[in-house]
Design a protein around this motif. Structure first.
Motif, PDB file in Angstrom:
ATOM      1  N   UNK A  10      28.066  10.777  60.451  1.00 27.70           N
ATOM      2  CA  UNK A  10      27.325  11.753  61.283  1.00 27.70           C
ATOM      3  C   UNK A  10      27.965  11.644  62.900  1.00 27.70           C
ATOM      4  N   UNK A  11      28.172  10.435  63.049  1.00 24.97           N
ATOM      5  CA  UNK A  11      28.716   9.909  64.479  1.00 24.97           C
ATOM      6  C   UNK A  11      30.161   9.561  64.287  1.00 24.97           C
ATOM      7  N   UNK A  12      30.773  10.072  63.459  1.00 24.38           N
ATOM      8  CA  UNK A  12      32.430   9.687  63.481  1.00 24.38           C
ATOM      9  C   UNK A  12      33.211   9.923  64.413  1.00 24.38           C
ATOM     10  N   UNK A  13      32.522  10.730  65.558  1.00 21.56           N
ATOM     11  CA  UNK A  13      33.135  11.009  66.810  1.00 21.56           C
ATOM     12  C   UNK A  13      33.486   9.913  67.767  1.00 21.56           C
ATOM     13  N   UNK A  57      28.789  19.652  69.404  1.00 23.59           N
ATOM     14  CA  UNK A  57      29.293  20.200  68.027  1.00 23.59           C
ATOM     15  C   UNK A  57      28.190  19.544  66.930  1.00 23.59           C
ATOM     16  N   UNK A  58      28.019  18.253  67.132  1.00 23.35           N
ATOM     17  CA  UNK A  58      27.098  17.327  66.167  1.00 23.35           C
ATOM     18  C   UNK A  58      25.783  18.009  66.152  1.00 23.35           C
ATOM     19  N   UNK A  59      25.153  18.430  67.193  1.00 25.06           N
ATOM     20  CA  UNK A  59      23.909  18.953  67.292  1.00 25.06           C
ATOM     21  C   UNK A  59      24.059  20.396  66.487  1.00 25.06           C
ATOM     22  N   UNK A  60      24.867  21.125  66.825  1.00 25.27           N
ATOM     23  CA  UNK A  60      25.038  22.406  66.014  1.00 25.27           C
ATOM     24  C   UNK A  60      24.979  22.126  64.208  1.00 25.27           C
ATOM     25  N   UNK A  61      25.639  21.031  63.878  1.00 31.59           N
ATOM     26  CA  UNK A  61      25.720  20.694  62.429  1.00 31.59           C
ATOM     27  C   UNK A  61      24.452  20.317  61.948  1.00 31.59           C
ATOM     28  N   UNK A  62      23.826  19.398  62.848  1.00 27.57           N
ATOM     29  CA  UNK A  62      22.471  19.021  62.574  1.00 27.57           C
ATOM     30  C   UNK A  62      21.635  19.988  62.378  1.00 27.57           C
ATOM     31  N   UNK A  63      21.518  21.137  63.264  1.00 21.42           N
ATOM     32  CA  UNK A  63      20.551  22.260  63.345  1.00 21.42           C
ATOM     33  C   UNK A  63      20.857  23.046  62.143  1.00 21.42           C
TER      34      UNK A  63
END
Length: 68
Positions: A10-13, A57-63
């Motif tokens: 999830x944090x690969x960035x 972007x990751x926050x959007x994915x989590x939501x």
């Protein structure tokens, strides 16, 4: 280090620089408050705009995952 790959996907960035970084990222990724932690990162003035963009972007994915 391969054992970390699945848990931090999830944090690969975020590019870890040391084994301690992997430990910290793993801890954050397994947190129930991952969205809150990522949101706090957005308030960090020292983050680059590209990293902030990736966090958003990751926050959007989590939501999106929560909605499904």
């Amino acid at each position: 280090m391969l054992c970390y790959e699945n848990s931090i996907s999830q944090l690969n960035f975020i590019e870890p620089q040391s084994l301690c970084d992997y430990d910290l990222i793993n801890e954050v990724a397994s947190s129930e408050d991952l969205a809150s932690i990522l949101t706090m990162l957005l308030f960090d003035d020292t983050l680059s705009s590209s990293l902030k963009k990736q966090v958003k972007q990751q926050l959007r994915v989590l939501k999106a995952k929560k909605r499904n």
